[in-house]
Design an enzyme around this catalytic site. Structure first.
Site, mmCIF file in Angstrom:
data_model
loop_
_atom_site.group_PDB
_atom_site.id
_atom_site.type_symbol
_atom_site.label_atom_id
_atom_site.label_comp_id
_atom_site.label_asym_id
_atom_site.label_seq_id
_atom_site.Cartn_x
_atom_site.Cartn_y
_atom_site.Cartn_z
ATOM 1 N N GLY A 48 44.333 35.286 99.144
ATOM 2 C CA GLY A 48 43.113 36.497 99.259
ATOM 3 C C GLY A 48 43.106 36.940 98.012
ATOM 4 O O GLY A 48 41.945 37.248 97.678
ATOM 5 N N CYS A 49 44.119 37.058 97.427
ATOM 6 C CA CYS A 49 43.941 37.949 96.025
ATOM 7 C C CYS A 49 43.413 36.966 94.943
ATOM 8 O O CYS A 49 42.501 37.443 94.282
ATOM 9 C CB CYS A 49 45.450 38.448 95.553
ATOM 10 S SG CYS A 49 46.412 39.400 96.647
ATOM 11 N N SER A 50 43.631 35.662 95.177
ATOM 12 C CA SER A 50 43.208 34.955 93.869
ATOM 13 C C SER A 50 41.849 34.294 94.311
ATOM 14 O O SER A 50 41.076 34.066 93.362
ATOM 15 C CB SER A 50 44.023 33.679 93.875
ATOM 16 O OG SER A 50 45.280 33.881 93.415
#
Length: 159
Positions: A48-50
């Site tokens: 999700g962060c990437s």
């Protein structure tokens, strides 16, 4: 209890990846005399962060800075080596990749996420804030999974 608008950011020492290795970065150096948009997330290189969070800030960094932001910072409870490598992998050259390796800043913000059930230990909740000269002017914390309240687009609308 989590800090909110009008509160001063906590005073502590974080780190960034410098030319010769991890380099200390105090919150005074990061925030004092500047307008900073800091977004925090659970972990570098996580899906999700990437795929959703950091890319939005990379794509809009020029617009965010043109709106009066001196520094865009991405913070995670990772070490400086990981944050540096992740920033390089994501072409995040306009973003200061801040390591809160000991979770000191995140704890002081009151925004710690217990990731022990996933084998991730203590992490940061997903949030974004605008800080004017060390004082939080806006802070948006995600209520659940996903990137909405802390997205680059949402935060740009507050500038």
């Amino acid at each position: 209890m989590a800090l909110s608008s009008g509160d001063n950011v906590p005073s502590c020492t974080l780190s960034v990846m410098g030319d010769s290795g991890p380099t200390p970065l105090t919150t005074d150096d990061l925030f004092n005399g500047k307008r900073v948009l800091l977004f925090a997330l659970p972990g570098a290189f996580t899906p999700g962060c990437s795929m959703a969070h950091l890319p939005g800030y990379v794509a809009t960094a020029d617009k965010i800075k043109a709106a009066g932001v001196d520094t865009i910072a991405c913070l995670s409870v990772n070490d400086a080596f990981v944050m540096g490598a992740w920033g390089e992998a994501q072409n995040a050259s306009e973003i200061v990749m801040v390591a809160d390796g000991n979770c000191q800043f995140t704890d002081a913000m009151g925004l710690t996420l217990d990731g022990t059930g996933f084998g991730m230990g203590k992490r940061s909740q997903r949030y974004a804030m605008i800080v004017d000269n060390g004082v939080i002017s806006h802070i948006n914390v995600e209520d659940g999974p996903g990137v909405d309240a802390s997205s680059a687009e949402t935060m740009m609308a507050l500038l």
